[in-house]
Motif scaffolding. Structure first.
Motif, short mmCIF file in Angstrom:
data_model
loop_
_atom_site.label_atom_id
_atom_site.label_comp_id
_atom_site.label_asym_id
_atom_site.label_seq_id
_atom_site.Cartn_x
_atom_site.Cartn_y
_atom_site.Cartn_z
N THR A 143 0.86 -1.18 0.00
CA THR A 143 0.00 0.00 0.00
C THR A 143 0.89 1.23 0.00
O THR A 143 1.60 1.43 0.98
N PRO A 144 0.90 2.01 -1.07
CA PRO A 144 0.31 1.76 -2.38
C PRO A 144 1.06 0.64 -3.09
O PRO A 144 2.16 0.25 -2.67
N LEU A 150 3.44 -1.65 -5.11
CA LEU A 150 4.89 -1.48 -5.26
C LEU A 150 5.27 -0.85 -6.59
O LEU A 150 6.14 0.04 -6.63
N HIS A 151 4.65 -1.28 -7.67
CA HIS A 151 5.03 -0.77 -8.99
C HIS A 151 4.69 0.71 -9.16
O HIS A 151 5.19 1.35 -10.08
N ARG A 152 3.90 1.28 -8.27
CA ARG A 152 3.62 2.72 -8.32
C ARG A 152 4.69 3.53 -7.60
O ARG A 152 4.75 4.74 -7.74
N ARG A 153 5.52 2.84 -6.81
CA ARG A 153 6.54 3.54 -6.02
C ARG A 153 7.95 3.36 -6.56
O ARG A 153 8.79 4.22 -6.39
N VAL A 154 8.21 2.18 -7.16
CA VAL A 154 9.56 1.88 -7.62
C VAL A 154 9.50 1.12 -8.94
O VAL A 154 8.48 0.53 -9.28
N TYR A 175 14.60 -2.21 -8.17
CA TYR A 175 14.49 -2.47 -6.74
C TYR A 175 14.99 -3.88 -6.40
O TYR A 175 15.73 -4.07 -5.45
N SER A 185 11.58 -4.11 2.88
CA SER A 185 10.53 -4.90 2.22
C SER A 185 10.09 -6.07 3.10
O SER A 185 10.93 -6.76 3.67
N ASP A 231 2.72 2.61 4.92
CA ASP A 231 1.53 3.42 4.70
C ASP A 231 0.55 3.17 5.86
O ASP A 231 0.48 2.06 6.38
N THR A 280 2.47 8.22 5.32
CA THR A 280 3.55 7.32 5.69
C THR A 280 3.85 7.39 7.18
O THR A 280 4.04 8.47 7.73
#
Length: 145
Positions: free
Chosen positions: A13-14, A16-20, A25, A64, A101, A124
């Motif tokens: 959340t959000p 993962l692919h929206r952050r990195v 990664y 992670s 999050d 966060t």
């Protein structure tokens, strides 16, 4: 590593692919993180990755925590996080830190281990766990077979 993170991407959340960039990664985790992994055959089904690169041993940072969706709620993440905490203690770190999050499903797990909120940055939460204290009950339970 890439396939595991991709399979778990929507569990973050959000997502993962929206952050990195997942491939970048994954490469960074393999090169720089201490990894606690659970495998089923040739498939990585659980991962806790921690950066233990603070030369002063002030804080190890959990970057992670992921378990493939079909294996969640089985104690896998708990066992891997317990191993990471034990490792951090063994290396002499004063604390373990992480960011999550406010809506993250793993917040209850982190609180069970004794992580407390240090700061908040929008959605966060920045949490930490003192490692110089005795193990929490959750940490002890997680080590049992």
């Amino acid at each position: 590593m890439w396939s595991h993170l991709s399979a778990c991407a929507n569990s973050f959340t959000p997502p993962l692919h929206r952050r990195v960039a997942i491939s970048d990664y994954a490469t960074k985790l393999v090169a720089r993180a201490e990894r606690f992994e659970a495998w089923e055959g040739a498939t990585l089904i659980g991962l806790v990755a921690v950066y233990c690169n603070d030369p002063a041993r002030v804080a190890a940072f959990v970057t992670s925590v992921s378990v493939v969706p079909e294996r969640t709620r089985m104690g896998l993440g708990r066992r891997l996080l317990a191993a990471a905490i034990t490792h951090g203690r063994g290396l002499g770190f004063a604390r373990m830190a992480l960011s999550a999050d406010r809506g993250a499903a793993a917040l209850n797990l982190y609180r069970e281990f004794g992580f407390t909120e240090d700061a908040r940055d929008g959605a966060t939460l920045h949490l930490s766990l003192a490692l110089m204290l005795p193990c929490s009950d959750a940490s002890e339970r997680a080590r049992l077979p």
